[in-house]
Design a protein around this motif. Sequence first.
Motif, mmCIF file in Angstrom:
data_model
loop_
_atom_site.group_PDB
_atom_site.id
_atom_site.type_symbol
_atom_site.label_atom_id
_atom_site.label_comp_id
_atom_site.label_asym_id
_atom_site.label_seq_id
_atom_site.Cartn_x
_atom_site.Cartn_y
_atom_site.Cartn_z
ATOM 1 N N GLY A 379 9.953 -10.051 -0.419
ATOM 2 C CA GLY A 379 9.683 -9.024 -1.827
ATOM 3 C C GLY A 379 8.949 -7.716 -1.171
ATOM 4 O O GLY A 379 9.319 -6.415 -1.260
ATOM 5 N N ARG A 380 7.890 -8.134 -0.700
ATOM 6 C CA ARG A 380 7.092 -7.064 0.022
ATOM 7 C C ARG A 380 7.470 -6.362 1.158
ATOM 8 O O ARG A 380 7.371 -4.952 1.081
ATOM 9 N N LEU A 381 8.333 -6.799 2.125
ATOM 10 C CA LEU A 381 8.986 -6.038 3.220
ATOM 11 C C LEU A 381 9.996 -5.389 2.707
ATOM 12 O O LEU A 381 9.941 -4.095 3.128
ATOM 13 N N ARG A 382 10.759 -5.591 1.697
ATOM 14 C CA ARG A 382 12.062 -4.834 0.933
ATOM 15 C C ARG A 382 11.120 -3.686 0.240
ATOM 16 O O ARG A 382 11.651 -2.424 0.402
ATOM 17 N N LEU A 383 10.303 -3.885 -0.390
ATOM 18 C CA LEU A 383 9.419 -2.783 -1.143
ATOM 19 C C LEU A 383 8.757 -1.696 -0.136
ATOM 20 O O LEU A 383 8.947 -0.653 -0.471
ATOM 21 N N ALA A 384 8.226 -2.319 0.775
ATOM 22 C CA ALA A 384 7.624 -1.489 1.951
ATOM 23 C C ALA A 384 8.888 -0.384 2.496
ATOM 24 O O ALA A 384 8.511 0.814 2.615
ATOM 25 N N GLU A 385 9.806 -1.105 2.906
ATOM 26 C CA GLU A 385 11.032 -0.378 3.299
ATOM 27 C C GLU A 385 11.360 0.668 2.334
ATOM 28 O O GLU A 385 11.469 2.043 2.895
ATOM 29 N N VAL A 386 11.413 0.463 1.052
ATOM 30 C CA VAL A 386 12.203 1.683 0.437
ATOM 31 C C VAL A 386 11.056 2.489 0.160
ATOM 32 O O VAL A 386 11.386 3.834 -0.034
ATOM 33 N N LEU A 387 9.856 2.262 0.003
ATOM 34 C CA LEU A 387 8.794 2.997 -0.320
ATOM 35 C C LEU A 387 8.626 4.073 0.831
ATOM 36 O O LEU A 387 8.181 5.325 0.668
ATOM 37 N N ARG A 388 8.828 3.445 2.014
ATOM 38 C CA ARG A 388 8.666 4.218 3.252
ATOM 39 C C ARG A 388 9.856 5.363 3.205
ATOM 40 O O ARG A 388 9.658 6.632 3.797
ATOM 41 N N ARG A 389 11.050 4.810 2.910
ATOM 42 C CA ARG A 389 12.227 5.765 2.924
ATOM 43 C C ARG A 389 12.014 6.844 1.650
ATOM 44 O O ARG A 389 12.370 8.105 2.037
ATOM 45 N N ARG A 390 11.290 6.665 0.782
ATOM 46 C CA ARG A 390 10.825 7.694 -0.420
ATOM 47 C C ARG A 390 9.898 8.500 -0.005
ATOM 48 O O ARG A 390 9.529 9.230 -0.732
ATOM 49 N N GLY A 391 9.271 8.252 1.155
ATOM 50 C CA GLY A 391 8.181 9.145 1.758
ATOM 51 C C GLY A 391 6.915 8.700 1.241
ATOM 52 O O GLY A 391 6.022 9.219 1.199
ATOM 53 N N ARG A 392 6.699 7.429 0.327
ATOM 54 C CA ARG A 392 5.575 6.999 -0.167
ATOM 55 C C ARG A 392 4.702 5.987 0.939
ATOM 56 O O ARG A 392 4.734 4.901 0.865
ATOM 57 N N GLU A 394 1.527 5.845 2.385
ATOM 58 C CA GLU A 394 0.455 5.165 2.318
ATOM 59 C C GLU A 394 0.796 3.810 1.679
ATOM 60 O O GLU A 394 0.313 2.623 1.957
ATOM 61 N N GLU A 395 1.321 3.652 0.630
ATOM 62 C CA GLU A 395 1.954 2.601 -0.288
ATOM 63 C C GLU A 395 2.669 1.679 0.744
ATOM 64 O O GLU A 395 2.417 0.450 0.549
ATOM 65 N N ALA A 396 3.567 2.088 1.481
ATOM 66 C CA ALA A 396 4.291 1.418 2.364
ATOM 67 C C ALA A 396 3.538 0.469 3.245
ATOM 68 O O ALA A 396 3.610 -0.467 3.434
ATOM 69 N N LEU A 397 2.367 1.309 3.794
ATOM 70 C CA LEU A 397 1.510 0.751 4.692
ATOM 71 C C LEU A 397 0.869 -0.609 4.061
ATOM 72 O O LEU A 397 0.393 -1.488 4.515
#
Lengths: 558, 579
Positions: A379-392, A394-397
């Motif tokens: 769950g965290r990995l997919r969340l990180a991935e989509v946050l990264r794609r959306r330009g968020r 620091e949250e992805a990190l």
Amino acid sequence: MGEGGNRSVHDIDRRQRTVKGRTTLIGAGMIAWLIVSGSGCVSKDEAPRLRTVSLPDVSRAADSVQEQLRARYASLTLTAENANTAAAVLGNEYGEMGKLLMASEYRDAAEPCFLNAQALMPSDIRWPYYLAHLYRLRGEPAKSAAYFESTLRLQPDDVAALVWLGGIYLVQGRPEAAESQFSKALVLRPHLGAALFGLGRTALAKREYAGAVKYLEEALAQDQLASSIHYPLATAYRGLGDTDKAESHLRQRGQVDPLPPDPLMSELNGLLHSALAYERLGEKALDKKEWQAAVAYFRKGVEIAPDNASVRHRLGTALFLSGDAVGAAQQFEEVLRRSPDFAKARYSLGVLMISSGREREAIEHLSAAVKYDPRYVEGRLRLAEVLRRRGRLEEALAQYEQVMMIDPRAAEAPFGVAITFIHLRRYQDARDRLIEGMHEYPSQPAFARALARVLAAAPDDRVRDSQQAMTMTQQLIAQRQTVDLAETMAMTLAGMGQYKQAAALQREVMAAANKAGHQEVVKQLAENLARYERNEPCRTPLRADDPIEAFEPVLSQN
Amino acid sequence: MLLLLLLASLTGCKADRAAQAPSRATDTARNGEPEWFVDRAHDVGIDFVHFNGMSGEFYFPESMAPGVGLLDYDNDGDLDVYLVQGTMLGANTISQAAFPPGNPLPLRGRLFRNDMTIHQDGTRTLRFTDVTERSGIDSRGYGMGVAVGDFNNDGCVDLYLTNFGPNQMFRNNCDGTFADVSKQSKTNDPGFSVSASFVDYDRDGWLDLYVGNYLDYTIEANQKCFLITGERDYCPPTAYRAQPDRLYHNNRDGTYADVTAKALVGGEYGPALGVATADFDSDGWLDIYVANDNHDNLLWMNQRNGTFRNTALSSGAALTSEGKAEASMGVDAGDFDNDGDEDLFITELTGEGSNLYVNDGTAVFEDQSARSGLGALSLPYTGFGTAWFDFDNDGWLDIMAVNGTIAAIEALRRANDPFPLRQRKQLFRNLANGQFEEVADRAGAAFQLSEVGRGAAFGDIDNDGDVDVLVGNDAGPTRLLINNVGDRKHWLGLRLVGERKRDMYGARVAVLRGKGSTLWRRARADGSYASANDPRVVVGLGDSTEAPTVRVIWPSGRVEEWARVAIDRYTTLIEGSGR
């Protein structure tokens, strides 16, 4: 009807209740009399000796199971009480009772049922066949073998019995005997994957590695979904000294066995009306990629246990795999309506939203998933991935770093950190993280691929190193040629001032992308081509949707 | 007539015998021969009943404990006993426990000192004294297992307790007391730990520590799982995620550093239940084998540079020959075929059959479970604690497994057994041809007891030259099985210690016999399930009266020899004092 204890009027344990009236169990003596009176042609002396049969305490079972077992038991009792019952009819009743008890995993209770059925119908192969499986499941290989042998005496061409008996002989350390059974099965059913698999395992047991490879490769060709073939095949190749092939098969190993067609066991396994029984059937169907069958089984499970989040979630998954994304979403939402903290359903909805481009909603669902299950790595990995794609970024990190704390196996997390650093233009940090990743996870090439890209095209002079990028990229291309590596090579060449070669290579990459129908990619690649044609290097390691960002895990192969 | 027929048929029903107390009056079996093993626990003062805190909620740890430990904490030459205890789980109180405590409160782990007397005629009077109070060992959490090792090299063995909850390290003060150094040592891993092993993996002379962690499980997040009929039952391990194991490096100052990420390259882990350390490729460096529940097992091969790589899959030690990841609870390494390398035996679930992985000398293994007969013989049982040991001292390593299921046994459930997981133990005798036979029916009444067997620690408790067995039963009494058969043959007893008198775990011993093959053994306290064994090496010599030459390969890499080592007694070999 009764509760607690065995429901047998003949139970000598006085703590247990007596069953009254019509549900009284028939004892052996009366059976003998019935057979004498019913058949008219079996003398009292020849009457088979039958065993006591009783219903286990089913009071804690699901209602559907209780109903089913009690109804079947009532039918048996009624039949047994009928003075005109023919032996075959009574035998069938015992057999059906046995099947249902076995399907319910009441194997001890099933045993006397099958033994009685066999005594009453000695030429019917079903009963010794089921007994053979019962003993197999109880871990009694000698008895199991004896009953498979009985089955085959009645029906020598029963392929399922031959294959199962071969398997039992292997467990007993009797490869010669096993080989004979599998060979017979193959004669009857040429190309049968299960028989070929058996012969392969037999050859392995005898250390005949070349023979094992031959049989197992053929088994795989016949049954490509039987992923469990890969492991013994790997062992066989290792025995021949072919470590490359051994490793390749190890990477593909799985748990799906090649099984012989087995209508009797299929029937038995489909008998029980319980949510878990249907869930198991559905899982087997998923393993065989039989999506519609899986949907049907999971639906039955949900009908019995509508609040069972696990079965309903699996139904949603099966619907998604069958192409019904809308149906899948409905089921996931229903799971959450009944069990709001069922994190897997939130995750699944998140993945559905990602696949339909609804990333903002995906973030909401995935965030909820990890809120309810903070250690939900996927769950965290997919969340990180989509946050990264959306330009968020620091949250992805933050998400990737959580995963690294929870699960050191999850190489995707440190990889994701490195990619996020690139997006944050922290090229030194990215480089350092990728180098660490290469050491910590030597079997994961994603780190090396990304590092080569950073070294080729980072705008930071302290990080960019064309020479090292060239060495790494050449090594990677030698292992596997991919479009992204070709791009990296082009960047590296440009970085070394070899613009003509860079442009030539870039045109090849664009042609490949064009041929594959990726027009958007072609447009992006054109930007770098223009640079190379202007004798300018590339200083942007990653383009939009760059395949370098995709982590393709290699299954551990040691 | 009807009743008679039914009574006759009922005797054919398959039901385990209820647990029954073994005969104490005599060690004699029915045929007049002494029983091979006799349970002496009660007679000798070990009156300990494990409490598992069961209250009908099916909390996972209830079905998994306890381990047991053997250690000579007072250095008087005989083995003392440490027993792990449970507590209530969740919000329920003791009054709601399915099985009330069998010992006085408070519930805590217990240390029993061995006060054995050896008489002039050689007979022994075994006696144990509960010294928990004065020892300072205060362990009141949900105990899982025991590991022992002298981590500070002061010559006194220390105690590491794995728990469902923070683990505990007790430093032996060498005066009969222990100090709780869990926090200071930085080994108080808060996870769900089961087996642990002290191992000097970097050959610096200090014991490091590998901790096998099981599942990411909390009481609060306990899931409800069901049988196929919809009846509630314990969950399988696949219902939860695994927890990463830990490797701690000894800093030599009473503290450890967690080097897991750096040292275990690739970071693989699974739900670990058994841990055994040995030099599997004979390169002089200790490797680590981890038995994982329903997951690939791990073979951490020492890279000789402070790191390990897991080679289990490519070396045939991760999965069965069919590629199945099985339950894998207990594990031990031993040279059962006397070819000079360490082979693996792993206990499994009912229906899976225990596994024998035979080493070719280079840490590549072949699954010989079927060929050896062990697979088929163990199919009806779920095994936990286990070890390679030469019970009859004929020179060939045998195996014992303590059994008890994790899923209800139908016959016991029908008989309203409140804990229907009971099974009897098994003893497999090595036939010296790669195969084994089961001989539990000759081993004594103690082997016919049906209990929920979990931990087992192997060691010569009465110092008579044969290996005895301490057994921990889940929600049941501890058993102390004294071996009456091994001392009929000749034997060699060795204690292998370093210059600071610490037991040198991992030291390999070659017993060079003039008229026979070389026997290879190893000093170890780990292996089995959640238990700590006697590190002394007892080598069966059969009928040979020859005093053999003994060659020791120390964990440091040094090799030494001692000629004509006396048989039928214990000899301490100190590193640096040989040829």
